[in-house]
Design a protein around this motif. Structure first.
Motif, PDB file in Angstrom:
ATOM      1  N   CYS A 242       0.831  -1.196   0.000  1.00 36.16           N
ATOM      2  CA  CYS A 242       0.000   0.000   0.000  1.00 36.16           C
ATOM      3  C   CYS A 242       0.867   1.247   0.000  1.00 36.16           C
ATOM      4  CB  CYS A 242      -0.917   0.028   1.224  1.00 36.16           C
ATOM      5  SG  CYS A 242      -2.029  -1.395   1.338  1.00 36.16           S
TER       6      CYS A 242
ATOM      7  N   ASN B 129      -3.227   3.600  -2.483  1.00 37.73           N
ATOM      8  CA  ASN B 129      -3.446   2.535  -3.454  1.00 37.73           C
ATOM      9  C   ASN B 129      -2.970   1.199  -2.901  1.00 37.73           C
ATOM     10  OD1 ASN B 129      -4.428   4.278  -5.557  1.00 37.73           O
ATOM     11  ND2 ASN B 129      -2.311   4.954  -5.850  1.00 37.73           N
ATOM     12  N   MET B 130      -3.708   0.146  -3.198  1.00 34.37           N
ATOM     13  CA  MET B 130      -3.328  -1.202  -2.769  1.00 34.37           C
ATOM     14  C   MET B 130      -2.964  -2.037  -3.996  1.00 34.37           C
ATOM     15  SD  MET B 130      -5.541  -4.166  -0.793  1.00 34.37           S
ATOM     16  CE  MET B 130      -5.617  -3.272   0.758  1.00 34.37           C
TER      17      MET B 130
END
Length: 279
Positions: A54, A58-59
């Motif tokens: 992460c 955002n992952m």
């Protein structure tokens, strides 16, 4: 249970690019790092398993063959999969040229994930870096910097492949053979194992020798012999004793050297010296 090995660089390289440390880890399920902020660049290359990374909200779900890049000052977190936890290698870098290199790779905090072209070649470069740090010594600083550049270059070639029709894969093979050629040309005076070079580049010995001959026109052994014999001829012209010449070009046995020299030049070293000419 996590198994981790971290090796620190006792002899930092230049201000342009320095390897701070490197390592490898087998993580346990859901092993988590962060949230945290680093003050250096950190690259992880996943060798097996899965996990998430992460950054900036955002992952990224990643698996074997992927890499994630951590930038200084960025808040990050990463976690191993619950059922298939990842294993990875990593290298920490700092230096004034590292940001430029990252831009060349088109890797940014907004695009922190990449995959090298040749996974075997990249893993071999990481392994050689780890071995370099483990051995230490006066050359460790420069060698670790060189291995770090090799690792980074793998991601740069990834961009080239996406634009072509397979030429990038051929380019990787050419560059690996060129790397082997440079190694042979620079280390001809040392004991050399062709099989070991092949393994470090991620190839079986037979396939590597075939690839080497296709690109270089000679087998690795033939090329090494050519380099050694050329250097031996130059040394003999300087009136250096045959026994010393043999040792200087990588032969521990002067008689074996003399046989190889005669096979290559068609005459023994003594006659070569008498004629005083380079064939």
């Amino acid at each position: 249970m996590e198994i981790q090995r971290t090796l620190f660089n006792s002899r930092p390289g230049t201000e342009d690019l320095t390897v701070l440390f490197a390592g490898e880890s087998i993580t346990y399920p859901k092993h988590s790092v962060g949230p945290q902020i680093r003050d250096y660049f950190l690259i992880h290359y996943i060798t097996s398993g899965r996990g998430v990374f992460c950054c900036r909200g955002n992952m990224y779900r990643l698996s074997a063959g992927d890499s994630f890049f951590i930038f200084p000052g960025e808040l990050i977190q990463y976690e191993a999969d619950e059922f298939d936890p990842w294993q990875y290698c990593w290298v920490a870098l700092e230096g004034r040229h590292v940001p430029d290199l990252m831009r060349d790779l088109e890797v940014t905090p907004d695009k922190p994930v990449a995959a090298p072209v040749n996974a075997r070649w990249t893993l071999a470069a990481y392994r050689r870096l780890l071995r370099c740090l483990e051995q230490g010594g006066a050359r460790c600083g420069l060698q670790s910097t060189a291995y770090a550049l090799l690792i980074l270059s793998g991601y740069m070639r990834d961009a080239e492949v996406s634009e072509g029709d397979g030429a990038g894969e051929r380019s990787v093979s050419h560059e690996q053979v060129e790397q082997a050629i440079r190694y042979l040309a620079l280390h001809y005076y040392q004991p050399i194992s062709i099989g070991r070079i092949a393994r470090e580049l991620g190839y079986h010995r037979t396939h590597f020798c075939k690839l080497f001959k296709q690109i270089a026109g000679l087998s690795p052994y033939q090329y090494l012999t050519k380099v050694r014999m050329t250097q031996a001829a130059l040394l003999l012209q300087k009136s250096i004793p045959v026994q010393q010449v043999a040792s200087a070009v990588g032969y521990s046995d002067p008689l074996h050297f003399s046989r190889q020299f005669r096979k290559y030049y068609g005459m023994p070293p003594s006659r070569f010296v008498e004629q005083g000419e380079l064939l």
